[in-house]
Enzyme design. Structure first.
Site, PDB file in Angstrom:
ATOM      1  N   PHE A  64       0.840  -1.190   0.000  1.00  0.00           N
ATOM      2  CA  PHE A  64       0.000   0.000   0.000  1.00  0.00           C
ATOM      3  C   PHE A  64       0.885   1.254   0.000  1.00  0.00           C
ATOM      4  O   PHE A  64       0.697   2.181  -0.792  1.00  0.00           O
ATOM      5  CB  PHE A  64      -0.875  -0.062   1.265  1.00  0.00           C
ATOM      6  CG  PHE A  64      -1.810   1.090   1.478  1.00  0.00           C
ATOM      7  CD1 PHE A  64      -3.058   1.092   0.896  1.00  0.00           C
ATOM      8  CD2 PHE A  64      -1.446   2.146   2.308  1.00  0.00           C
ATOM      9  CE1 PHE A  64      -3.942   2.157   1.124  1.00  0.00           C
ATOM     10  CE2 PHE A  64      -2.311   3.204   2.527  1.00  0.00           C
ATOM     11  CZ  PHE A  64      -3.560   3.210   1.939  1.00  0.00           C
ATOM     12  N   ASP A  71      -3.008   0.448  -4.652  1.00  0.00           N
ATOM     13  CA  ASP A  71      -2.402  -0.801  -4.207  1.00  0.00           C
ATOM     14  C   ASP A  71      -3.191  -1.941  -4.855  1.00  0.00           C
ATOM     15  O   ASP A  71      -4.102  -2.503  -4.251  1.00  0.00           O
ATOM     16  CB  ASP A  71      -2.501  -0.849  -2.673  1.00  0.00           C
ATOM     17  CG  ASP A  71      -1.927  -2.117  -2.076  1.00  0.00           C
ATOM     18  OD1 ASP A  71      -1.150  -2.805  -2.769  1.00  0.00           O
ATOM     19  OD2 ASP A  71      -2.257  -2.411  -0.909  1.00  0.00           O
ATOM     20  N   ASP A  97       5.875  -7.253   2.045  1.00  0.00           N
ATOM     21  CA  ASP A  97       4.487  -7.533   1.669  1.00  0.00           C
ATOM     22  C   ASP A  97       4.503  -7.832   0.166  1.00  0.00           C
ATOM     23  O   ASP A  97       4.646  -6.924  -0.648  1.00  0.00           O
ATOM     24  CB  ASP A  97       3.662  -6.284   1.998  1.00  0.00           C
ATOM     25  CG  ASP A  97       2.247  -6.352   1.464  1.00  0.00           C
ATOM     26  OD1 ASP A  97       1.837  -7.413   0.960  1.00  0.00           O
ATOM     27  OD2 ASP A  97       1.546  -5.322   1.575  1.00  0.00           O
ATOM     28  N   ARG A 111     -11.393  -6.381   8.431  1.00  0.00           N
ATOM     29  CA  ARG A 111     -11.630  -4.939   8.372  1.00  0.00           C
ATOM     30  C   ARG A 111     -12.868  -4.530   9.159  1.00  0.00           C
ATOM     31  O   ARG A 111     -13.480  -3.516   8.882  1.00  0.00           O
ATOM     32  CB  ARG A 111     -11.658  -4.436   6.934  1.00  0.00           C
ATOM     33  CG  ARG A 111     -12.693  -5.050   6.033  1.00  0.00           C
ATOM     34  CD  ARG A 111     -12.624  -4.300   4.699  1.00  0.00           C
ATOM     35  NE  ARG A 111     -13.737  -4.651   3.855  1.00  0.00           N
ATOM     36  CZ  ARG A 111     -13.988  -4.078   2.688  1.00  0.00           C
ATOM     37  NH1 ARG A 111     -13.188  -3.124   2.234  1.00  0.00           N
ATOM     38  NH2 ARG A 111     -15.014  -4.438   1.966  1.00  0.00           N
ATOM     39  N   HIS A 150      -6.440 -11.374   8.281  1.00  0.00           N
ATOM     40  CA  HIS A 150      -6.796  -9.973   8.073  1.00  0.00           C
ATOM     41  C   HIS A 150      -8.295  -9.762   8.267  1.00  0.00           C
ATOM     42  O   HIS A 150      -9.097 -10.629   7.926  1.00  0.00           O
ATOM     43  CB  HIS A 150      -6.378  -9.541   6.656  1.00  0.00           C
ATOM     44  CG  HIS A 150      -6.081  -8.082   6.558  1.00  0.00           C
ATOM     45  ND1 HIS A 150      -6.046  -7.237   7.632  1.00  0.00           N
ATOM     46  CD2 HIS A 150      -5.768  -7.291   5.478  1.00  0.00           C
ATOM     47  CE1 HIS A 150      -5.737  -6.015   7.246  1.00  0.00           C
ATOM     48  NE2 HIS A 150      -5.563  -6.014   5.932  1.00  0.00           N
TER      49      HIS A 150
END
Ligand code: SPV
Ligand code: MG
Length: 546
Positions: free
Chosen positions: A44, A55, A82, A189, A187
């Site tokens: 990112f 990204d 990453d 969000r 991950h």
């Protein structure tokens, strides 16, 4: 220790690892200095800062790798790169792993997004993930490719981001672990860490052997600390993009203020001082290296001009400035010396100043102060600029005017120590020459047999012009002799001087002769003037061209 060994050691001994996301080499360095355990080379951040692009696999693997190399070389803590989705399938992952491992990073992270991916934080519907086996194949490929045993491969699942639920996330994590992953990045969000907590609890509760550590990126649930995450079973935590976002705020504020006020002044105090940037990029080290490797290896010699003393007999001509700054037809003696030296290819010019040293300001010369100029002689002054006398160098008195050919001839000498000598001696006898010499040897190969004002006019057959050349070896001998003298008999009489501190350069030449060092001479009949009296100064005005 390799970076991957370092990374594993932190995880093992501290029990957890806190990473911050870098977008370039400088931010990576700041992350290290802030005390983070490791750097996350954020896709990112790299996309945004290096190309101002989304990204979304828009940058190529090699572009990202270039940025990562810059970061990794700027720091000494471990870096996890990453690597998005591995830039394709397992075939792409093989080459990618090779390249990143070769770059010396501690590890990589590969996610189960298809190619091209989109950043997990972008708004909108999530795209589908790649098939579980396809992703396991990427991880297996990475682990089979790595050459060093500690290289750390993180498998990242986007199952929660894609709304596939805990079961799917768990199944994927298990499959990736099976394929060899060293850690699982889970991950999420969601604005609270609930699903992360639930996942971690289930991961911990497994009864099927040792589970690999979990990794989290709490961008969207920022309330939780890394310590708390460790407590719930997630020991590796990444603060992924706050440094980049902080820099955007700071740059915007500064830029708009400068634009509004139309000047830099008010923001100048708020921004990092230049010296801080110099330090961060290693400018002091560069100076050191320059001294060690550039200057000493340069063919052109340096020059040391000794211009510290005060001379009574020129008073009041020198009441406002030192003799070397006396002007002759619009240019000071020092400027004339500097210009001739530079024309001869000598760029490194040092001037030792003392009396009225604040009046010596000359671009392109290095100033070395001799604070004790009242009680010391020209030899001490020379050694105030000792670091300039480490390689081949030209020695000059600050009161000599000479023509280009004098310097040219001196610089041609291959001897270790060479003095420029005026021969024959002036016949008028009206002026008491300072530095008489006795020369011996055939014309063109003259050597100095004796030097100093103890010599009478009848025995001397030349006069030292105040210019000398030392080869690198000659300079070394000079320094060694001076050092040993300083250690031993600093207070006893030294040739024509009461002691070493008040000695002149010519006393040192006497010492070198006494120690059987050969001192050569290049002889010239003219093209030279030294300014010791009013009469000399007047003569200089007549003879020197504007
Ligand atoms: C990154 O920093 O590039 C990441 C983390 O992959 S995230 O942006 O949250 O996907
Ligand atoms: Mg990323």
């Amino acid at each position: 220790m390799t970076r991957s060994e370092q990374f594993r050691k932190i995880l093992k001994t501290k029990g957890r690892v806190l990473l911050a996301g870098a977008h370039d080499a400088l931010s990576a360095k700041l992350i290290e200095e802030a005390g983070f355990d490791a750097v996350w080379a954020s896709s990112f951040g790299i996309s945004a800062s290096s190309k101002c692009l989304p990204d979304a696999n828009v940058l190529t693997m090699t572009e990202a790798l270039e940025a990562v190399k810059g970061m990794n070389e700027a720091i000494s803590i471990p870096l996890i790169a990453d690597c998005d989705n591995g830039y394709g399938n397992a075939i792409n992952v093989i080459r990618m792993t090779r390249e990143y491992e070769r770059a010396g990073v501690a590890g990589i992270s590969i996610e189960d997004n298809p190619f091209p991916k989109k950043c997990s934080l972008y708004p909108g519907e999530r795209q589908e993930l790649v098939d579980i086996d396809e992703m396991a194949g990427r991880i297996h490929a990475a682990k089979s490719t790595q050459r060093t045993k500690d290289f750390f491969v993180i498998a990242r699942t986007e199952a929660l981001i894609a709304g596939l639920g805990l079961d799917e996330a768990f199944a994927r994590a298990r499959a990736y672990e099976e394929a060899g992953a060293d850690a699982i990045l889970i991950h999420s969000r969601q604005p609270v860490p609930d699903e992360i907590r639930a996942f971690a609890a289930r991961w911990k509760a497994r009864r099927d052997g040792r589970a690999v550590p979990l990794v989290a990126v709490p961008t969207k649930y920022p309330g939780i600390s890394s310590k708390e995450l460790a407590k719930i079973g997630i020991p590796i935590v990444i603060f992924a993009n706050q440094a980049l976002r902080a820099s955007v705020v700071a740059m915007k504020e500064t830029l708009s203020e400068m634009k509004r006020l139309d000047r830099i002044g008010p923001v100048d105090k708020k921004v990092a001082p230049l010296s801080e940037i110099f330090r961060l990029v290693g400018q002091p080290m560069m100076e050191e290296n320059e001294k060690r490797f550039v200057k000493n290896f340069k063919k052109a010699p340096s020059a040391v001009i000794v211009a510290a003393g005060f001379e009574e007999n020129l008073w009041p001509l020198n009441s406002e400035r030192p003799k070397a700054m006396l002007e002759i037809r619009g240019k000071s003696i020092l400027e004339r010396q500097r210009d001739l030296l530079r024309r001869a290819g000598i760029e490194r010019i040092a001037v030792v100043t003392g009396y009225k040293r604040e009046k010596v300001s000359l671009p392109q010369v290095q100033i070395y102060p001799n604070a004790n100029y009242r009680t010391t002689g020209s030899l001490h002054s020379l050694f105030c600029a000792e670091e300039e006398a480490r390689g081949k160098f030209v020695f000059l008195y600050g009161d000599v005017l000479f023509e280009e050919h004098v310097l040219e001839k001196l610089l041609k000498s291959k001897a270790d120590v060479t003095l420029a000598v005026k021969r024959p001696l002036g016949s008028d006898g009206s002026k008491p020459e300072r530095d008489l010499v006795v020369l011996r040897g055939p014309a063109g190969q003259e050597e100095i047999a004796a030097i100093g004002h103890q010599l009478g006019h009848s025995e001397a057959n030349g006069e030292f012009m105040g210019l000398a050349l030392f080869s690198k070896r000659g300079a070394q001998s000079l320094r060694e002799i001076y050092e040993s003298l300083s250690r031993k008999n600093g207070h006893s009489r030294f040739h024509n001087a009461p002691n070493l501190r008040s000695a002149q350069f010519t006393d040192m030449i006497q010492e070198m002769l006494a120690r059987k060092h050969k001192v050569h001479a290049v002889c010239l009949s003219g093209g030279w003037l030294d300014i010791e009296t009013f009469e000399d100064y007047r003569k200089a005005w007549q003879e020197v061209k504007a």
